[in-house]
Design a protein around this motif. Structure first.
Motif, PDB file in Angstrom:
ATOM      1  N   HIS A  27       0.950  -1.147  -0.004  1.00 18.96           N
ATOM      2  CA  HIS A  27       0.013  -0.076   0.091  1.00 18.96           C
ATOM      3  C   HIS A  27       0.945   1.189  -0.024  1.00 18.96           C
ATOM      4  CE1 HIS A  27      -2.791   3.039   1.135  1.00 18.96           C
ATOM      5  NE2 HIS A  27      -3.751   2.159   1.327  1.00 18.96           N
ATOM      6  N   TYR A  28       0.748   1.973  -1.208  1.00 17.99           N
ATOM      7  CA  TYR A  28       2.011   2.893  -1.154  1.00 17.99           C
ATOM      8  C   TYR A  28       1.601   4.253  -0.299  1.00 17.99           C
ATOM      9  CZ  TYR A  28      -1.498   4.144  -4.877  1.00 17.99           C
ATOM     10  OH  TYR A  28      -2.547   4.332  -5.786  1.00 17.99           O
ATOM     11  N   GLY A  29       0.346   4.302   0.069  1.00 22.44           N
ATOM     12  CA  GLY A  29      -0.205   5.432   0.877  1.00 22.44           C
ATOM     13  C   GLY A  29       0.569   5.266   2.196  1.00 22.44           C
ATOM     14  N   GLU A  30       0.421   3.961   2.923  1.00 22.79           N
ATOM     15  CA  GLU A  30       0.972   3.448   3.925  1.00 22.79           C
ATOM     16  C   GLU A  30       2.465   3.573   3.947  1.00 22.79           C
ATOM     17  OE1 GLU A  30      -0.789  -0.302   5.078  1.00 22.79           O
ATOM     18  OE2 GLU A  30      -2.898   0.452   5.159  1.00 22.79           O
ATOM     19  N   ALA A  59       4.178   5.522   2.430  1.00 25.22           N
ATOM     20  CA  ALA A  59       4.819   7.010   2.435  1.00 25.22           C
ATOM     21  C   ALA A  59       4.681   7.401   3.807  1.00 25.22           C
ATOM     22  CB  ALA A  59       3.821   7.824   1.316  1.00 25.22           C
ATOM     23  N   GLU A  60       3.511   7.225   4.527  1.00 22.29           N
ATOM     24  CA  GLU A  60       3.549   7.632   5.963  1.00 22.29           C
ATOM     25  C   GLU A  60       4.769   6.954   6.715  1.00 22.29           C
ATOM     26  OE1 GLU A  60       1.396   9.538   7.386  1.00 22.29           O
ATOM     27  OE2 GLU A  60       0.380   9.816   5.765  1.00 22.29           O
TER      28      GLU A  60
END
Length: 121
Positions: free
Chosen positions: A53-56, A58-59
């Motif tokens: 999951h690229y959003g996770e 990034a976080e």
């Protein structure tokens, strides 16, 4: 395997550097991450659980950049690579850390360090 997930231009404010003023004021760092993994399971299932999951991601990367200061962007890149390789599906990762505001006494466009690691099997 040529499947890749790329996250480029991730910007975060950190306090990394060898000089006191870099630690006090901080500056923006830009991160590019490339993950190599088999994306066929995600393509077949159409389920985010079957990929990174690229959003996770990034976080987690921003948390490293905004977290504990280090002297060198080489060290920062190594810590970011550890995050990228934490998911066992990732076979290899490349991280570039850009320091566009580096204290260089001449005109320049960018200072960057790139590290690539493969998973030890």
């Amino acid at each position: 395997m040529n499947d890749r997930i790329e996250l480029t231009g991730l910007r975060a404010h950190g306090r990394h550097g060898v000089y006191d003023f870099e630690r006090e004021r901080g500056q923006d760092f830009v991160v590019d991450a490339v993950l190599e993994l088999d994306l066929r399971p995600a393509a077949r299932s159409d389920d985010v659980a079957d990929t990174v999951h690229y959003g996770e991601l990034a976080e987690r990367l921003v948390a490293v950049v905004t977290g504990e200061p280090v002297n060198l962007i080489e060290t920062l890149a190594d810590r970011l690579l550890t995050v990228c390789l934490a998911d066992q599906r990732v076979r290899a990762a490349t991280v570039t850390v850009h320091k566009p505001e580096a204290p260089v006494p001449h005109a320049f466009t960018d200072v960057a360090v790139t590290l690539t690691r493969t998973r030890d099997r």
